[in-house]
Design a protein around this motif. Structure first.
Motif, PDB file in Angstrom:
ATOM      1  N   SER A  59       0.962  -1.359  -0.094  1.00  0.00           N
ATOM      2  CA  SER A  59       0.124   0.034   0.023  1.00  0.00           C
ATOM      3  C   SER A  59       0.764   1.236   0.112  1.00  0.00           C
ATOM      4  N   ASN A  60       0.170   2.138  -0.511  1.00  0.00           N
ATOM      5  CA  ASN A  60       0.991   3.568  -0.902  1.00  0.00           C
ATOM      6  C   ASN A  60       0.688   4.452   0.461  1.00  0.00           C
ATOM      7  N   LEU A  61       1.682   5.431   0.891  1.00  0.00           N
ATOM      8  CA  LEU A  61       1.433   6.144   1.701  1.00  0.00           C
ATOM      9  C   LEU A  61       0.681   7.524   1.192  1.00  0.00           C
ATOM     10  N   LEU A  62      -0.279   7.876   1.910  1.00  0.00           N
ATOM     11  CA  LEU A  62      -1.325   8.976   1.157  1.00  0.00           C
ATOM     12  C   LEU A  62      -0.730  10.453   1.813  1.00  0.00           C
ATOM     13  N   LYS A  63      -1.078  11.450   0.923  1.00  0.00           N
ATOM     14  CA  LYS A  63      -1.296  12.849   1.449  1.00  0.00           C
ATOM     15  C   LYS A  63      -2.820  12.929   1.318  1.00  0.00           C
ATOM     16  N   ILE A  64      -3.324  13.117   2.700  1.00  0.00           N
ATOM     17  CA  ILE A  64      -4.562  13.449   2.996  1.00  0.00           C
ATOM     18  C   ILE A  64      -4.943  14.798   3.402  1.00  0.00           C
ATOM     19  N   LEU A  65      -5.802  15.520   2.619  1.00  0.00           N
ATOM     20  CA  LEU A  65      -6.287  16.841   3.130  1.00  0.00           C
ATOM     21  C   LEU A  65      -7.559  16.694   4.005  1.00  0.00           C
ATOM     22  N   LEU A  66      -7.608  16.939   5.136  1.00  0.00           N
ATOM     23  CA  LEU A  66      -8.768  16.889   6.084  1.00  0.00           C
ATOM     24  C   LEU A  66      -9.144  18.179   6.117  1.00  0.00           C
ATOM     25  N   ILE A  67     -10.503  18.440   5.684  1.00  0.00           N
ATOM     26  CA  ILE A  67     -11.135  19.406   5.827  1.00  0.00           C
ATOM     27  C   ILE A  67     -12.209  19.270   6.867  1.00  0.00           C
ATOM     28  N   PRO A  80     -18.604  26.267   8.715  1.00  0.00           N
ATOM     29  CA  PRO A  80     -18.865  27.679   8.402  1.00  0.00           C
ATOM     30  C   PRO A  80     -17.995  28.266   7.161  1.00  0.00           C
ATOM     31  N   LYS A  81     -18.665  29.245   6.642  1.00  0.00           N
ATOM     32  CA  LYS A  81     -17.954  30.071   5.516  1.00  0.00           C
ATOM     33  C   LYS A  81     -18.198  29.328   4.335  1.00  0.00           C
ATOM     34  N   ILE A  82     -17.711  28.197   3.771  1.00  0.00           N
ATOM     35  CA  ILE A  82     -17.989  27.295   2.658  1.00  0.00           C
ATOM     36  C   ILE A  82     -18.390  26.107   3.121  1.00  0.00           C
ATOM     37  N   ASN A  83     -19.642  25.703   3.222  1.00  0.00           N
ATOM     38  CA  ASN A  83     -20.031  24.219   3.548  1.00  0.00           C
ATOM     39  C   ASN A  83     -19.508  23.127   2.438  1.00  0.00           C
ATOM     40  N   GLY A  84     -19.365  21.880   2.856  1.00  0.00           N
ATOM     41  CA  GLY A  84     -18.843  20.975   2.189  1.00  0.00           C
ATOM     42  C   GLY A  84     -19.423  20.985   0.738  1.00  0.00           C
TER      43      GLY A  84
END
Length: 137
Positions: A2-10, A63-67
Motif C-alpha cells: 500500500s502507498n502512503l497517502l497525502k490526505i487533506l482533512l477539511i 462555516p464559510k463554505i460548507n462541504g
C-alpha cells in the motif's frame, strides 16, 4: 503493497481532527495529514498546487463554505476535480448524500458514535485508497 497517502482533512471541529489523528496513530499508519479548518482554508492550500493531496476527507457542516459548496468549486477546477473526495460526516440526510454524488464525490462515510467503529471505518477507508490507483494531478 500500500502507498502512503497525502490526505487533506477539511474539518472545523478540533475534536474530530484529534480523533482522526488518534485513529491513524493507533493504526500505526504513516499517512501525511494536511489540515484545513474550513473550505476557504482548504482552497488556499489547494490553490498553491505545490503539494496536492492524494485524497480529500471533507466534512459537510462547516462555516464559510460548507462541504457541498466546496465540492462544487473543486469540481470546476481542471486539475483539482480529479482528487478523490470522500465525505466524512455525521449527516445521514438523503438530500446531502444525493447532492454529493451528483457533484461527483468518491465516497460518503458516516461517522459512527463509538470510537472503535470510527477507527474501523477509517482503517477500511484508508486501506482502500492506499491500494487504489490514483491520478497524480
Amino acid at each position: 503493497m500500500s502507498n502512503l497517502l497525502k490526505i487533506l482533512l477539511i474539518e472545523d471541529d478540533a475534536i474530530e481532527v484529534m480523533k482522526l489523528n488518534r485513529a491513524i496513530t493507533s493504526l500505526e499508519l504513516k499517512h501525511q495529514i494536511i489540515e484545513a479548518n474550513n473550505g476557504e482554508e482548504a482552497l488556499e492550500i489547494l490553490k498553491k498546487k505545490e503539494i496536492l493531496p492524494d485524497i480529500i476527507l471533507l466534512d459537510l457542516n462547516m462555516p464559510k463554505i460548507n462541504g457541498i459548496e466546496f465540492l462544487g468549486i473543486l469540481k470546476e477546477d481542471d486539475t483539482l476535480k480529479y482528487i478523490p473526495t470522500i465525505i466524512l460526516t455525521t449527516s445521514n440526510n438523503q438530500k446531502d448524500l444525493l447532492s454529493c454524488y451528483k457533484i461527483g464525490v468518491a465516497g460518503y462515510v458516516l461517522k459512527p458514535l463509538k470510537y472503535e467503529e470510527y477507527v474501523s471505518k477509517i482503517e477500511s477507508l484508508l486501506s482502500y485508497w492506499s491500494i487504489n490507483e490514483l491520478i497524480k494531478v
